[in-house]
Design a protein around this motif. Sequence first.
Motif, mmCIF file in Angstrom:
data_model
loop_
_atom_site.group_PDB
_atom_site.id
_atom_site.type_symbol
_atom_site.label_atom_id
_atom_site.label_comp_id
_atom_site.label_asym_id
_atom_site.label_seq_id
_atom_site.Cartn_x
_atom_site.Cartn_y
_atom_site.Cartn_z
ATOM 1 N N ALA A 21 32.312 34.460 26.124
ATOM 2 C CA ALA A 21 33.671 33.938 25.920
ATOM 3 C C ALA A 21 34.360 34.584 24.717
ATOM 4 O O ALA A 21 35.585 34.568 24.622
ATOM 5 N N THR A 45 35.621 38.122 26.197
ATOM 6 C CA THR A 45 36.428 37.947 27.412
ATOM 7 C C THR A 45 35.826 38.615 28.645
ATOM 8 O O THR A 45 36.553 39.088 29.507
ATOM 9 N N ASP A 46 34.503 38.624 28.746
ATOM 10 C CA ASP A 46 33.862 39.115 29.961
ATOM 11 C C ASP A 46 33.969 38.101 31.093
ATOM 12 O O ASP A 46 33.681 38.423 32.240
ATOM 13 N N GLN A 55 36.481 34.613 32.588
ATOM 14 C CA GLN A 55 37.834 34.054 32.488
ATOM 15 C C GLN A 55 37.826 32.590 32.038
ATOM 16 O O GLN A 55 38.835 32.063 31.610
ATOM 17 N N LYS A 73 37.739 33.239 23.067
ATOM 18 C CA LYS A 73 39.056 33.726 23.486
ATOM 19 C C LYS A 73 39.456 33.262 24.882
ATOM 20 O O LYS A 73 40.565 33.561 25.313
ATOM 21 N N VAL A 74 38.566 32.585 25.595
ATOM 22 C CA VAL A 74 38.871 32.150 26.964
ATOM 23 C C VAL A 74 38.781 30.628 27.034
ATOM 24 O O VAL A 74 38.176 29.990 26.172
ATOM 25 N N VAL A 76 43.426 28.192 22.436
ATOM 26 C CA VAL A 76 42.501 28.328 23.566
ATOM 27 C C VAL A 76 42.533 27.019 24.345
ATOM 28 O O VAL A 76 42.360 25.946 23.767
#
Length: 130
Positions: free
Chosen positions: A29, A32-33, A35, A54-55, A85
Amino acid sequence: MVQALKSKGVSKIGAAGFCWGAKAVIELAKITDVQAAAILHPSFVTVDDIKGVKVPLAIFSAELDKQYPPKLLKEFDEILQSNKVDRRVKMFPKCSHGWTLRYNASDPAAVSRANEAHKEMLNWFTKHIK
C-alpha cells in the motif's frame, strides 16, 4: 506476485493481510502496487508504516487486542485522514487478536463476528476495486 498478476492482464488488485500478513500488505500500500488494502487483527504495523500508505486502507482490529489499543487505532485513523487516504478503521467489540481466522466454529457469536469482518472487508474491496 503483483507483477505476475499484471502480466496476466489483471489491472486492479486488492490485498488483505491477517495478523503478520498485515505488514506485507502495508508495504504494498505504500508503493501503490495495489489499488486498495485491508488489514485484519494486524501485527508489526507501526505508525511510521501508516504514514507511508497511499491507497485506500481498511483496518479491522479487536477490542481485546492489547497490541493495537483504541488510542493507537485513532492515531492510525488521523494519519490516514491527514494524508487524504480513504480509510475505514473499525474495532470489533468482544473480539481477541485472530478473531477472523482462529475462532470456535461451534460458537455462533464468534462465527457471526468473523463473518461480519469478512463481509466488511469484501465490501471495502467492492467499493475500491472496480
